[in-house]
Design a protein around this motif. Structure first.
Motif, PDB file in Angstrom:
ATOM      1  N   CYS A   1       0.864  -1.193   0.000  1.00  0.00           N
ATOM      2  CA  CYS A   1       0.000   0.000   0.000  1.00  0.00           C
ATOM      3  C   CYS A   1       0.899   1.242   0.000  1.00  0.00           C
ATOM      4  O   CYS A   1       2.051   1.191   0.431  1.00  0.00           O
ATOM      5  CB  CYS A   1      -0.886  -0.031   1.242  1.00  0.00           C
ATOM      6  SG  CYS A   1      -1.960   1.417   1.435  1.00  0.00           S
TER       7      CYS A   1
ATOM      8  N   THR B   1      -4.865  -0.825  -1.944  1.00  0.00           N
ATOM      9  CA  THR B   1      -4.584  -0.170  -0.662  1.00  0.00           C
ATOM     10  C   THR B   1      -4.997  -1.113   0.462  1.00  0.00           C
ATOM     11  O   THR B   1      -5.818  -2.025   0.289  1.00  0.00           O
ATOM     12  CB  THR B   1      -5.349   1.157  -0.512  1.00  0.00           C
ATOM     13  OG1 THR B   1      -6.753   0.924  -0.710  1.00  0.00           O
ATOM     14  CG2 THR B   1      -4.879   2.179  -1.534  1.00  0.00           C
ATOM     15  N   CYS B   2      -4.429  -0.893   1.632  1.00  0.00           N
ATOM     16  CA  CYS B   2      -4.784  -1.720   2.784  1.00  0.00           C
ATOM     17  C   CYS B   2      -6.178  -1.317   3.297  1.00  0.00           C
ATOM     18  O   CYS B   2      -6.752  -0.314   2.863  1.00  0.00           O
ATOM     19  CB  CYS B   2      -3.742  -1.572   3.880  1.00  0.00           C
ATOM     20  SG  CYS B   2      -3.622   0.110   4.540  1.00  0.00           S
ATOM     21  N   ARG B   3      -6.705  -2.089   4.241  1.00  0.00           N
ATOM     22  CA  ARG B   3      -8.053  -1.818   4.738  1.00  0.00           C
ATOM     23  C   ARG B   3      -8.189  -0.449   5.400  1.00  0.00           C
ATOM     24  O   ARG B   3      -9.156   0.279   5.129  1.00  0.00           O
ATOM     25  CB  ARG B   3      -8.475  -2.921   5.718  1.00  0.00           C
ATOM     26  CG  ARG B   3      -8.776  -4.240   5.029  1.00  0.00           C
ATOM     27  CD  ARG B   3      -9.320  -5.247   6.024  1.00  0.00           C
ATOM     28  NE  ARG B   3      -9.653  -6.511   5.366  1.00  0.00           N
ATOM     29  CZ  ARG B   3     -10.177  -7.562   5.990  1.00  0.00           C
ATOM     30  NH1 ARG B   3     -10.402  -7.494   7.307  1.00  0.00           N
ATOM     31  NH2 ARG B   3     -10.456  -8.665   5.334  1.00  0.00           N
ATOM     32  N   PRO B   4      -7.271  -0.046   6.285  1.00  0.00           N
ATOM     33  CA  PRO B   4      -7.409   1.294   6.870  1.00  0.00           C
ATOM     34  C   PRO B   4      -7.387   2.410   5.826  1.00  0.00           C
ATOM     35  O   PRO B   4      -8.165   3.366   5.903  1.00  0.00           O
ATOM     36  CB  PRO B   4      -6.221   1.394   7.830  1.00  0.00           C
ATOM     37  CG  PRO B   4      -5.911  -0.020   8.192  1.00  0.00           C
ATOM     38  CD  PRO B   4      -6.179  -0.799   6.939  1.00  0.00           C
TER      39      PRO B   4
ATOM     40  N   SER C   1      -7.953  -3.680  -4.353  1.00  0.00           N
ATOM     41  CA  SER C   1      -8.090  -2.228  -4.267  1.00  0.00           C
ATOM     42  C   SER C   1      -6.770  -1.500  -4.411  1.00  0.00           C
ATOM     43  O   SER C   1      -6.727  -0.322  -4.784  1.00  0.00           O
ATOM     44  CB  SER C   1      -8.734  -1.844  -2.925  1.00  0.00           C
ATOM     45  OG  SER C   1      -7.883  -2.205  -1.851  1.00  0.00           O
TER      46      SER C   1
ATOM     47  N   THR D   1      -8.219   2.119   2.623  1.00  0.00           N
ATOM     48  CA  THR D   1      -9.447   2.032   1.842  1.00  0.00           C
ATOM     49  C   THR D   1     -10.617   2.654   2.597  1.00  0.00           C
ATOM     50  O   THR D   1     -11.421   3.405   2.028  1.00  0.00           O
ATOM     51  CB  THR D   1      -9.764   0.559   1.510  1.00  0.00           C
ATOM     52  OG1 THR D   1      -8.672  -0.005   0.786  1.00  0.00           O
ATOM     53  CG2 THR D   1     -11.032   0.444   0.700  1.00  0.00           C
ATOM     54  N   ALA D   2     -10.712   2.350   3.892  1.00  0.00           N
ATOM     55  CA  ALA D   2     -11.790   2.922   4.705  1.00  0.00           C
ATOM     56  C   ALA D   2     -11.667   4.438   4.783  1.00  0.00           C
ATOM     57  O   ALA D   2     -12.670   5.162   4.699  1.00  0.00           O
ATOM     58  CB  ALA D   2     -11.765   2.310   6.109  1.00  0.00           C
TER      59      ALA D   2
ATOM     60  N   ASN E   1      -5.872  -9.011  -2.633  1.00  0.00           N
ATOM     61  CA  ASN E   1      -6.242  -7.602  -2.571  1.00  0.00           C
ATOM     62  C   ASN E   1      -6.406  -7.040  -3.977  1.00  0.00           C
ATOM     63  O   ASN E   1      -5.534  -7.214  -4.828  1.00  0.00           O
ATOM     64  CB  ASN E   1      -5.172  -6.812  -1.810  1.00  0.00           C
ATOM     65  CG  ASN E   1      -5.523  -5.344  -1.688  1.00  0.00           C
ATOM     66  OD1 ASN E   1      -5.388  -4.590  -2.632  1.00  0.00           O
ATOM     67  ND2 ASN E   1      -5.956  -4.956  -0.495  1.00  0.00           N
TER      68      ASN E   1
END
Length: 201
Positions: free
Chosen positions: A7, A21-24, A19, A26-27, A17
């Motif tokens: 990311c 990007t990592c989950r944080p 997206s 992306t959120a 994955n």
């Protein structure tokens, strides 16, 4: 050999994955998107404006007041919050215009909430009585009179106009005669249950 991806923040991404990007991250991107923020704000405002949402907020405020009513820190916070909201309102002509436009409707809703039981034509009378006997006493007087009038209306002949006492007095003074109320009860039978004529006894 698959090259490891990462990311922009430096977090290594898994093989599934998609997206980039990592989950944080992306959120955070979704949360900071103006369109998403607008939609979320509208949903929250609709929930707050609903009757259930308003009642839930009212109950929360009552609970907080019961729990913290004696806390000087909480009282100081409420005072500062009130000053801040008042300053924001005074500096916002649009908010003042909305308040002025809604004031009449709010007044009518308040009146109906507290005086919905009382007919509109008797609300001034209720307010006068309230000054003399208090709210409970004034309401009991009005409701007793309403019950009495409803009872009289049920026993009045269909289609007969209801005359006030003053109107009845005026008719008598003008020469109207007083007529006794007819006795509509059944006459007693002229014989006994045994079939013997009562005149023969």
């Amino acid at each position: 050999m698959t090259t490891a991806r990462s990311c922009p923040c430096g977090t290594t991404l898994g093989p599934k994955n998609v997206s980039g990007t990592c989950r944080p991250c992306t959120a955070a991107r979704i949360f900071n998107d103006p369109a998403n923020r607008a939609r979320n704000r509208e949903k929250i405002c609709a929930t707050i404006r609903s009757p259930a949402g308003r009642e839930r907020r009212r109950q929360m405020a009552l609970r907080r007041h019961a729990e913290r009513g004696d806390d000087p820190t909480w009282q100081a916070y409420l005072t500062e919050q009130g000053k801040r909201l008042r300053a924001a309102y005074d500096a916002d002509p649009a908010a003042q215009a909305r308040n002025k436009a809604n004031r009449a409707a709010a007044g009518r809703a308040h009146t109906e909430r507290h005086l919905g039981w009382c007919p509109e034509e008797r609300r001034d009378e209720y307010r006068r009585l309230r000054k003399m006997y208090g709210a409970a006493g004034a309401r009991s007087l009005i409701e007793a009179d309403l019950r009495q009038k409803a009872k009289a209306a049920r026993h009045r002949a269909p289609g007969a106009p209801r005359l006030s006492f003053e109107e009845q007095q005026a008719r008598v003074a003008a020469g109207a005669g007083l007529v006794g109320k007819p006795d509509l009860r059944r006459a007693d039978p002229a014989f006994t249950l045994g079939g013997v004529a009562s005149a023969a006894l």
